[in-house]
Design a protein around this motif. Structure first.
Motif, PDB file in Angstrom:
ATOM      1  N   VAL A   1      -0.789  -3.412   6.782  1.00  0.00           N
ATOM      2  CA  VAL A   1       0.669  -3.412   6.637  1.00  0.00           C
ATOM      3  C   VAL A   1       1.170  -4.842   6.433  1.00  0.00           C
ATOM      4  CG1 VAL A   1       2.856  -2.956   7.799  1.00  0.00           C
ATOM      5  CG2 VAL A   1       0.997  -1.297   7.971  1.00  0.00           C
ATOM      6  N   LYS A   2       0.564  -5.771   7.204  1.00  0.00           N
ATOM      7  CA  LYS A   2       0.931  -7.180   7.052  1.00  0.00           C
ATOM      8  C   LYS A   2       0.587  -7.676   5.647  1.00  0.00           C
ATOM      9  CE  LYS A   2       0.083 -11.754   9.023  1.00  0.00           C
ATOM     10  NZ  LYS A   2      -0.659 -12.526  10.025  1.00  0.00           N
TER      11      LYS A   2
ATOM     12  N   LEU B   1       4.440  -1.001  -4.577  1.00  0.00           N
ATOM     13  CA  LEU B   1       4.232  -0.343  -3.278  1.00  0.00           C
ATOM     14  C   LEU B   1       5.010  -1.061  -2.176  1.00  0.00           C
ATOM     15  CD1 LEU B   1       0.415   0.562  -3.332  1.00  0.00           C
ATOM     16  CD2 LEU B   1       2.345   2.146  -3.381  1.00  0.00           C
ATOM     17  N   ARG B   2       4.954  -2.414  -2.219  1.00  0.00           N
ATOM     18  CA  ARG B   2       5.706  -3.168  -1.219  1.00  0.00           C
ATOM     19  C   ARG B   2       7.208  -2.881  -1.319  1.00  0.00           C
ATOM     20  NH1 ARG B   2       1.861  -7.281  -2.551  1.00  0.00           N
ATOM     21  NH2 ARG B   2       3.290  -8.163  -4.090  1.00  0.00           N
TER      22      ARG B   2
ATOM     23  N   THR C   1       4.099   5.757   5.239  1.00  0.00           N
ATOM     24  CA  THR C   1       3.511   4.430   5.462  1.00  0.00           C
ATOM     25  C   THR C   1       1.992   4.486   5.369  1.00  0.00           C
ATOM     26  OG1 THR C   1       5.368   3.795   6.887  1.00  0.00           O
ATOM     27  CG2 THR C   1       3.342   2.488   7.067  1.00  0.00           C
ATOM     28  N   ALA C   2       1.402   5.520   5.998  1.00  0.00           N
ATOM     29  CA  ALA C   2      -0.051   5.676   5.958  1.00  0.00           C
ATOM     30  C   ALA C   2      -0.542   5.872   4.530  1.00  0.00           C
ATOM     31  CB  ALA C   2      -0.474   6.861   6.833  1.00  0.00           C
TER      32      ALA C   2
ATOM     33  N   VAL D   1      -3.089   3.364   2.496  1.00  0.00           N
ATOM     34  CA  VAL D   1      -4.353   3.809   1.897  1.00  0.00           C
ATOM     35  C   VAL D   1      -4.440   3.373   0.435  1.00  0.00           C
ATOM     36  CG1 VAL D   1      -5.668   5.832   1.151  1.00  0.00           C
ATOM     37  CG2 VAL D   1      -4.727   5.747   3.457  1.00  0.00           C
ATOM     38  N   ASN D   2      -3.339   3.604  -0.298  1.00  0.00           N
ATOM     39  CA  ASN D   2      -3.323   3.225  -1.713  1.00  0.00           C
ATOM     40  C   ASN D   2      -3.410   1.710  -1.884  1.00  0.00           C
ATOM     41  OD1 ASN D   2      -2.954   5.627  -3.557  1.00  0.00           O
ATOM     42  ND2 ASN D   2      -1.342   6.037  -2.082  1.00  0.00           N
ATOM     43  N   TYR D   3      -2.753   0.977  -0.981  1.00  0.00           N
ATOM     44  CA  TYR D   3      -2.776  -0.481  -1.072  1.00  0.00           C
ATOM     45  C   TYR D   3      -4.188  -1.026  -0.819  1.00  0.00           C
ATOM     46  CZ  TYR D   3      -0.917  -5.203  -0.802  1.00  0.00           C
ATOM     47  OH  TYR D   3      -0.640  -6.529  -1.054  1.00  0.00           O
TER      48      TYR D   3
END
Length: 393
Positions: A7-8, A175-176, A219-220, A224-226
């Protein structure tokens, strides 16, 4: 922790410095190659360095033979210039007769002007070795095409990976942005539900929990995609670095091959093998016409043989070529041109020999430094050195 780290990472833009993907020059490549290869595959680099040393050594041997031949021509010129006056006069007389017959022949051939006098004499002087020259030029030109094709392919692979990385960065940026917008909207919605519940004295815990569940799920999914995109980005980095590494290896072969090819083009005053083949085809036609002409105008060979025997008897090592360069024996200005041409060839050969010597020494130095940095390579290095017959001392 991994989830929090990812996430960071979502909110930390991945930067790729220009240095990582710099298309290095040959000098820079030779200086940094050892470090890069240790990080990737040290064993492969041992083989590459051995190939580099052997190829450079072979090139130097070939070039030194050529250099000694050019130097021998200078020695012959000095021998001719130091001949006794009486012998010099005899040489001059025969050379004038040869030049006269050649001029007569040239005038006859100009009725069907196929190639220049200079080209005719050049082909005539190298006729015995022409088949070897054809083969050498063909090998070099084929290699030149192959290397250019490989370089084009590797350059395309490098550019392709750069495009993939840019595309991945764009997707990660989206995505961000999505997570920021979605998180903001969700937070406002939860806050609104909480305020409405407080004002109406109703319990809206279930809708709030459902909203939080949706936020966590999204968020999850984004995480995952990130992470998947980050993995693809790293793999693309590896592929690009490999392409750049191979590209720099190929550049060394390209420079050596091209230098040799350009030297031969300059030596024979041509631009391609096909041009030399054309000159030879026209030369054969002209020679046949010369033979017909010489039946009625005299035998040029008789004077050429006489000049060759005379020069050989006074220590000229390669007298045959002077029968084809009779003008240089007659006119001092022509001899100056011959010397200049030989000087240019010798200087170019010195440069090529020095370049290959640098390659050979850098290869030996790199192998020694690899052994010093990683003693576990000693057995493999020993095997490769024995296989290639290389002495590390």
């Amino acid at each position: 922790m991994k989830l929090l780290d990812t996430v960071k990472e979502l909110f930390t833009k991945t930067e790729v410095t220009e240095e990582t993907f710099e298309y290095e020059s040959i000098d820079s490549f030779l200086a940094k190659q050892e470090k890069k290869m240790q990080e990737n595959a040290p064993g492969d680099d041992v083989v590459f360095k051995c190939d580099q040393i052997v190829e450079a050594t072979y090139q130097m041997e070939e070039l030194r033979v050529e250099y000694e031949m050019v130097t021998s021509y200078f020695t012959d010129i000095q021998t001719i210039e130091e001949l006794p006056d009486a012998v010099r006069k005899e040489v001059l007389d025969i050379a004038k007769k040869i030049a006269f017959l050649e001029n007569e022949t040239t005038q006859f051939l100009h009725s069907d002007d196929r190639i220049s006098d200079e080209n005719f004499r050049m082909i005539q002087g190298m006729e015995k070795e022409l088949s070897e020259v054809f083969l050498q030029l063909k090998d070099l030109e084929d290699m030149d095409m192959k290397i250019k094709r490989d370089m084009k392919h590797l350059e395309g692979e490098k550019n392709s990976q750069e495009y993939i990385q840019a595309s991945i960065e764009e997707q990660q940026s989206k995505l961000r942005l999505f997570l920021i917008v979605f998180g903001t909207v969700s937070a406002l919605l939860v806050l609104t539900l909480a305020v409405v519940g407080w004002l109406t004295k109703n319990t809206l815990l279930i809708p709030i929990l459902l909203m939080l569940l949706v936020v966590l799920s999204m968020t999850a999914l984004v995480v995952v995609n990130y992470r998947k995109l980050s993995y693809e980005f790293k793999m693309s980095e590896i592929r690009e670095n490999r392409a750049i590494n191979l590209l720099n290896k190929v550049k060394i072969k390209y420079i050596n091959n091209t230098s040799t090819l350009e030297y031969l083009y300059g030596k024979y005053k041509i631009k391609s093998l096909r041009e030399l083949e054309y000159l030879y085809e026209q030369y054969l036609i002209m020679v046949d016409e010369v033979r017909k002409y010489q039946r009625t105008t005299g035998d040029l060979r008789e004077f050429s043989d006489a000049l060759t025997k005379l020069l050989f008897s006074y220590g000229v090592k390669d007298p045959d070529i002077w029968a084809k360069q009779s003008l240089a024996l007659i006119d001092a200005r022509e001899m100056v041109e011959v010397k200049h041409s030989l000087n240019v060839r010798r200087q170019k050969l010195r440069e090529l020999i020095a370049y290959n010597e640098d390659l050979r020494l850098s290869g030996l130095k790199d192998i020694k430094e690899m052994l010093k940095a990683d003693p576990s390579l000693r057995n493999q290095v020993k095997r490769e050195l024995e296989l290639y017959h290389i002495n590390l001392q």
